[in-house]
Design a protein around this motif. Structure first.
Motif, mmCIF file in Angstrom:
data_model
loop_
_atom_site.group_PDB
_atom_site.id
_atom_site.type_symbol
_atom_site.label_atom_id
_atom_site.label_comp_id
_atom_site.label_asym_id
_atom_site.label_seq_id
_atom_site.Cartn_x
_atom_site.Cartn_y
_atom_site.Cartn_z
ATOM 1 N N GLU A 116 -34.958 59.894 -23.161
ATOM 2 C CA GLU A 116 -35.035 59.591 -24.567
ATOM 3 C C GLU A 116 -33.531 59.770 -25.200
ATOM 4 N N LEU A 144 -38.116 63.244 -22.538
ATOM 5 C CA LEU A 144 -37.208 63.759 -23.513
ATOM 6 C C LEU A 144 -35.921 63.453 -23.335
ATOM 7 N N ILE A 151 -33.564 59.348 -34.176
ATOM 8 C CA ILE A 151 -33.838 58.853 -32.859
ATOM 9 C C ILE A 151 -34.292 57.396 -32.842
ATOM 10 N N PRO A 152 -33.537 56.390 -32.729
ATOM 11 C CA PRO A 152 -33.321 54.916 -32.957
ATOM 12 C C PRO A 152 -34.502 54.565 -32.244
ATOM 13 N N ARG A 185 -45.494 55.531 -25.637
ATOM 14 C CA ARG A 185 -44.823 54.412 -26.195
ATOM 15 C C ARG A 185 -43.296 54.402 -25.944
ATOM 16 N N PRO A 218 -37.259 55.770 -29.939
ATOM 17 C CA PRO A 218 -37.837 56.993 -29.464
ATOM 18 C C PRO A 218 -38.888 56.641 -28.195
ATOM 19 N N ILE A 219 -39.211 57.750 -27.632
ATOM 20 C CA ILE A 219 -39.925 57.623 -26.419
ATOM 21 C C ILE A 219 -41.227 58.588 -26.938
ATOM 22 N N ASN A 220 -42.339 58.201 -27.178
ATOM 23 C CA ASN A 220 -43.582 58.932 -27.972
ATOM 24 C C ASN A 220 -44.609 59.196 -26.757
ATOM 25 N N PRO A 277 -38.078 50.672 -36.601
ATOM 26 C CA PRO A 277 -38.472 51.568 -35.685
ATOM 27 C C PRO A 277 -39.624 51.257 -34.751
#
Lengths: 421, 421
Positions: free
Chosen positions: B242, B239, B259-260, B286, B262-264, B363
């Motif tokens: 990110e 996080l 959040i342009p 991702r 994102p790290i999911n 996105p």
């Protein structure tokens, strides 16, 4: 008592034979449902020894009606219990030597140096799944009986050698033995205590917590609510409960356990696509139950504690977690430290080792909880082998400890059951 | 331009027919490997329309040698690409209308109100897996071509209708079309942008992080190290990365995305027994790649960031996490906002809607990255349907938006390819 010396000598002289027998026992891959091989081997041995042998398959229909029933199976095909009775001459105290033959799965094969069921001996260690948990202990009990027989000692009280199944999955084997009417004045369970004595046993229950989130595409993850992020909150809340519960444990028998009754989160699983915000996580774990504590009370405490999650994070008001109690469960058990049986076994230990045993409360459950709570039989857990071997790769038993334990059990039988002169 | 009115009228008059056609398309359960039905339907339709149709099965051996190749399969049996070419009269600009027919699995059936591939129409909504992602968009392109043909309009530039497979798993379908030599002066991909225009597309890559712990029995959990507890630390660290990465994104096209890039974290799995301390947890997720950013650079950033975990928690010095890049990957793509193709499609939108379109950066990734980066084709992503429908139960498309999009695409074709008077 010269016959005690005879018994010890017998054990010393037959180490090789019994090491071979333990190998044969370990080579039986007796995971749940596959106990027939080892049970036939045990039953034959007990018969040759002249014990009265009772072998029967567990009756699912009958057992499953019992309120203490807990199993992951719905039939017990392939899983027989064996009880061998050595009748005493009368007027002595009887004893149950209880041990389970079921073993947990071998796990990741890559992590085993030898085959999991090899029974390989290296120096004083015998390797294989179940060597410690608890075929080594079972053999110690058997050696004790055989040593007494071979030494021509006639005991007054009966010995009941219970070779049970299903301990690893909730205790249906011992429950079946209780239901079949087996009773005694005390019971010894040689689970791996590393030769410490456990007059109290921790119980445990398994929980599953469902944590909800809200799905979204990972590229717009801010539109969702990650169930993984929320599971971190739940995790912390469970740790907090563990802390609270353990502050209440003052029993000195737990003084060497930093967390007497731990709550362990053993499994986590959630989400199904790397690019999606996960909408569910499931945690599975084990909650320790203190000796003397009610399981129902502990469950309520856990549920109430998680119901308070919404005070920490309002998401949980919208999406409360769901708690499920599942799978195995072990009742806690305890007897008084001054109970005659404790005194006897402690005496046997001191006679043999020349020092006092370490007395503790167990960090895990055994079938002892069932024997105490359902059949009112005082139980002590005392056996060779270390807990941290159990359930892991390269499990082994220290053979010296096993034979020491056999000698102490033999002397316990003599002291407890009494000898017909 | 009266023929634009004719085209719009044609679309308006044939709504019912095309709604039925979309139902047929959605009723084809075209998950990966099962695209033959829909591709035959499309190829037949294009042939009837008089287009030159090229249908071929993807060649694994050839494609897998390409450095941009990314797929979870090792053969493409059942997965044909279809390209229909409508030749222009000459001297016009050509265009590719690219859309994928593969759909993600239906997921948990319980959460669907109707059958996942029902194509049920309720009011203005047509339901079914793939309705939004992206059969509705594909139909909009097809309707645009048919409307032009039916209106007797002869375009100067060529139209290439690309009905591709494998977009959901890394883009092998579009890669195959590029390798087969298909090129054009611009490409439109009607992925579900909810009719916003995306001249820039975020790329993405999938990662897997292995986090190690140390096993122990749950009753003595303090003797182990929980991989779940450690995974919480890793989660926080990701996080943090990110946050850092997004502070560097200043592109105004991302202004409405909190959040342009994102790290999911999409999946978590660890441990195997409620009563054991878990010794491994795997996270899958991702990572968004900014338009213009190099994938290799982003990977390095991620790896370096996780290598710093030992500064936060020394456990990670002893047991470093392992990072693996796996599965799908989408290249980012971008064209200038003032590119002629952007101007054209914006004009078409404004003519139809009487207002300016919303212009943003996507996105998520599309096959556009491949078209731009490998074949130097300017791409705009613009289509009906909402992203947050895609991949979820009860996916549907708004039919009004779909027909509006068809009209705008038709006008784009006219403006871009030019009309032979």
């Amino acid at each position: 008592m010269e016959y005690i010396e005879t018994v010890r000598q017998y054990i010393e002289n037959h180490r090789n034979d019994y090491t071979t027998l333990l190998q044969e026992m370990v080579q039986q891959p007796s995971t749940a449902g596959n106990e027939r091989g080892i049970q036939n081997l045990i039953a034959d041995r007990l018969e040759q020894l002249g014990l009265q042998v009772d072998k029967w398959q567990l009756d699912y229909d009958m057992l499953s009606k019992h309120e203490a029933f807990c199993a992951s199976r719905n039939d017990f095909e392939g899983s027989e219990n064996v009880v061998g009775t050595l009748k005493g001459s009368g007027n002595g105290r009887s004893i149950i030597l209880n041990g389970h033959v079921d073993v947990v799965p071998e796990g990741d094969l890559e992590q085993w140096e030898d085959e999991p069921f090899s029974g390989t001996v290296k120096g004083d260690q015998l390797f294989g799944r179940g060597a410690t948990d608890m075929k080594g202990g079972n053999l110690a009990s058997l050696v004790a009986i055989e040593a007494i027989k071979a030494s021509g000692i006639q005991l007054k009280g009966d010995i009941l050698y219970q070779s049970v199944v299903e301990e690893e999955s909730g205790g249906s084997g011992t429950l079946a033995a209780i239901e079949r009417g087996y009773r005694a004045d005390a019971a010894l369970i040689p689970e791996p205590t590393n030769m410490r004595m456990f007059p109290k046993q921790q119980g445990s229950i398994w929980f599953r917590v469902f944590i909800h989130g809200k799905s979204a595409h990972g590229g717009t993850r801010y539109k969702g609510v990650s169930a993984i992020a929320k599971s971190n909150v739940v995790y912390e809340q469970i740790l907090f409960l563990e802390k609270e519960r353990n502050e209440g444990v003052t029993d000195p028998l737990y003084k060497s356990n930093p967390i007497p009754i731990p709550i362990n989160i053993g499994r986590i699983e959630g989400g199904n696509w790397p690019s999606s915000v996960p909408d569910q996580v499931v945690l599975e774990g084990r909650m320790g139950i203190a000796p003397g504590e009610s399981i129902e009370k502990a469950k309520k405490e856990f549920e109430n504690h998680l119901a308070k999650l919404s005070e920490i994070d309002e998401w949980f008001a919208k999406a409360p977690v769901k708690v499920e109690w599942f799978g195995a469960r072990w009742l806690p058990g305890e007897i008084d430290e001054d109970h005659d049986f404790m005194k006897t076994i402690r005496q046997a230990y001191e006679n043999y080792k020349g020092k006092a045993p370490q007395i503790e409360a167990s960090p895990w459950g055994t079938d002892g909880g069932l024997l105490t709570q359902l059949a009112d039989i005082p139980v002590v857990v005392f056996g060779p082998g270390e807990t941290n071997m159990a359930h892991y790769p390269n499990e082994y038993i220290d053979l010296n400890h096993m034979f020491d334990t056999a000698a102490i059990i033999a002397e316990t039988l003599i002291l407890w059951c009494g000898v017909e002169q």
